[in-house]
Design a protein around this motif. Structure first.
Motif, PDB file in Angstrom:
ATOM      1  N   CYS A  96      24.058  35.502 -23.478  1.00 54.52           N
ATOM      2  CA  CYS A  96      22.870  34.804 -22.957  1.00 54.52           C
ATOM      3  C   CYS A  96      22.888  33.357 -23.437  1.00 54.52           C
ATOM      4  N   GLN A 346       4.843  39.176  -9.075  1.00 58.52           N
ATOM      5  CA  GLN A 346       5.474  40.503  -9.098  1.00 58.52           C
ATOM      6  C   GLN A 346       5.390  41.163  -7.718  1.00 58.52           C
ATOM      7  N   ASP A 352      11.014  46.138  -7.533  1.00 58.53           N
ATOM      8  CA  ASP A 352       9.840  46.485  -8.352  1.00 58.53           C
ATOM      9  C   ASP A 352       8.557  45.772  -7.916  1.00 58.53           C
ATOM     10  N   ALA A 373       8.595  39.835 -13.211  1.00 59.06           N
ATOM     11  CA  ALA A 373      10.011  39.678 -12.890  1.00 59.06           C
ATOM     12  C   ALA A 373      10.452  40.861 -12.064  1.00 59.06           C
ATOM     13  N   VAL A 377      18.975  40.877 -11.354  1.00 61.47           N
ATOM     14  CA  VAL A 377      19.632  40.817 -12.660  1.00 61.47           C
ATOM     15  C   VAL A 377      18.534  40.805 -13.719  1.00 61.47           C
ATOM     16  N   GLN A 378      18.566  41.768 -14.622  1.00 61.53           N
ATOM     17  CA  GLN A 378      17.474  41.907 -15.590  1.00 61.53           C
ATOM     18  C   GLN A 378      17.207  40.600 -16.342  1.00 61.53           C
ATOM     19  N   GLY A 379      15.954  40.163 -16.315  1.00 61.28           N
ATOM     20  CA  GLY A 379      15.558  38.972 -17.072  1.00 61.28           C
ATOM     21  C   GLY A 379      16.015  37.661 -16.456  1.00 61.28           C
ATOM     22  N   SER A 380      16.650  37.719 -15.301  1.00 67.29           N
ATOM     23  CA  SER A 380      17.153  36.493 -14.684  1.00 67.29           C
ATOM     24  C   SER A 380      15.995  35.558 -14.352  1.00 67.29           C
ATOM     25  N   SER A 381      16.089  34.329 -14.822  1.00 62.71           N
ATOM     26  CA  SER A 381      14.993  33.406 -14.551  1.00 62.71           C
ATOM     27  C   SER A 381      15.402  32.314 -13.564  1.00 62.71           C
ATOM     28  N   SER A 385      10.205  34.227 -11.159  1.00 64.21           N
ATOM     29  CA  SER A 385       9.671  34.882 -12.357  1.00 64.21           C
ATOM     30  C   SER A 385       8.575  34.021 -12.974  1.00 64.21           C
TER      31      SER A 385
END
Ligand SMILES: *Cc1c(COP(=O)(O)O)cnc(C)c1O
Length: 431
Positions: A96, A346, A352, A373, A377-381, A385
């Motif tokens: 990251c 969201q 989701d 979010a 891709v998990q947490g992709s900013s 988001s």
């Protein structure tokens, strides 16, 4: 069905839609300038790919040690070329942005050295890397000290403060382009170049490292164009173009990047190992798309600023100022405003969309935080988001959008939620 009806089907009322259309209309010139920036940076990236003779063999998966991984080595040449830098390290093993920054610092500092931050307190996660907050494995534990010079109240560099803080132990300079979760301005590449020139006039051997997170392709120049020795970022933000599933990059001077490779893998091994397991195509293709994806996110940020500024909320940057990163903050002044905004983002997601975010106590935060979010891709900013701490001044930080169309829908959806909750004045929408 016409466009307005499509929006209506997706839960956007006539008032909200019409208000959005009016704002978009007024932003035509602004958007044209953003498109031109994307065009410029598209040519920059394309030129780098062509010069490095990218070919489909570079997309092949490697395993094990990853010796002679042509795709990996060529991608690093592409990054170096696009950033006009001597060398690059671009790896899925960099987990990251924080990791990339930690590597760059730990690789180039030795016990007894001092790190000097000249744009104020670094991004929250860096506090533990540096040891500002005591943490296992921090630079402080290795005898590396830290000093900080805050920006002046107008967000300009405190040159006299910097001069006074440099001492014989100072080895690296930390400069953060984006404001992170602070209320200062984001730095332009030009301003970064000015402070680097000033630092080098004090001591030319100081290593200037720029945290470039969220800044890539927002301007024509990158920090490496204005003297940065190292420039660091995350691939699940701008330069991954939404396609990279993981990764970070470090570009800059050959020697310093080499130190990073030895730190990331091992002394003696450096850049020679690190299998890429089949992610190379997404790295190349994401980098290729990044200028346009970043432009879409930037339009979303400008649109959001104008939508909410005209409703009387305070926004940073404001609706008309120039942009140096893709982050937009909006201050609602009430917990409900923050919560409804995030619910709207969201609800607009491709993934989701049916879940409702709620404020929650998160590790590392001193208040409840709400996050929206719905990302591939998990947490992709770089994907649409938003998040906001539930504490005064009750501001949300909003970013991303893989396409302008999606960013626009997300912002309209947020406004719809606020309108439905009676938190914005529908009459003002008509004005
Ligand atoms: C996101 C970010 C980081 C950290 O990146 P992660 O990928 O979240 O670890 C560091 N600095 C800035 C300015 C950032 O925006």
């Amino acid at each position: 069905m016409n466009l307005e009806e499509m929006y209506r089907n997706m839960g956007i009322s006539r008032e909200v839609w019409a208000y959005g259309q009016k704002i978009e209309e007024e932003l035509r010139e602004r958007f044209a300038a953003i498109d031109e920036m994307a065009e410029y940076n598209q040519l920059k990236v394309l030129g780098a790919m062509q010069a490095c003779r990218v070919s489909d063999i570079h997309f092949a998966a490697t395993s094990g040690y990853g010796y002679n991984d042509l795709g990996r080595d060529t991608l690093e040449e592409v990054y170096a070329a696009a950033f006009h830098a001597e060398s690059a390290l671009v790896r899925p093993q960099i987990t990251c942005g924080t990791h990339a920054l930690a590597i760059a610092l730990a690789a180039n500092l030795r016990p007894g050295d001092e790190l000097l931050a000249v744009s104020g307190k670094p991004y929250d996660t860096l506090e533990e890397v540096i040891g500002i907050r005591p943490s296992k494995g921090s630079l402080a534990e290795y005898g590396i000290t830290y000093r900080q010079v805050d920006l002046l109240p107008d967000s300009s560099f405190d040159l006299e403060g910097i001069r006074a803080a440099v001492n014989e132990r100072t080895r690296m300079i930390h400069i953060q382009r984006s404001k992170g979760y602070q209320t200062r301005k984001t730095l332009s590449v030009e301003e970064i170049g000015q402070v680097i020139a000033f630092v080098k006039s004090i001591r030319p051997d100081l290593i200037c490292m720029v945290d470039n997170c969220y800044g890539e392709f927002v301007e024509r120049l990158e920090p490496t164009d204005v003297g940065a020795d190292l420039c660091v970022g995350s691939l699940i933000k701008n330069p991954g173009g939404g396609l990279a599933p993981i990764g970070g990059y470090i570009v800059g001077k050959e020697d310093y990047v080499e130190n990073c490779a030895y730190r990331l893998t091992s002394p003696g091994l450096g850049k020679e190992v690190g299998a890429t397991l089949g992610v190379m195509q997404s790295f190349y293709q994401g980098f290729f798309l990044s200028p346009t994806v970043t432009a879409g996110a930037l339009k979303g940020a400008v649109f959001a600023a104008n939508v909410y500024e005209r409703l009387g909320f305070s926004v940073l940057p404001d609706g008309s100022e120039s942009r140096h990163d893709i982050i937009q903050s909006i201050t609602f002044g009430t917990p409900e405003g923050v919560i409804e905004f995030c619910k709207g983002i969201q609800a607009a997601a491709p993934v989701d969309s049916y879940v409702e975010p709620e404020p929650w106590a998160m590790p590392g935060y001193d208040s409840d935080v709400i996050m929206a979010a719905g990302a591939f891709v998990q947490g992709s900013s770089i994907e649409l988001s938003a998040d906001g701490p539930i504490k005064p001044p009750y501001a949300v930080y909003f970013q991303g959008g893989l396409t302008w169309e999606h960013a626009k829908f997300g912002i309209l959806k947020s406004l719809q939620k606020l309108a439905d909750a009676g938190l914005v004045d529908l009459d003002k929408l008509k004005a």
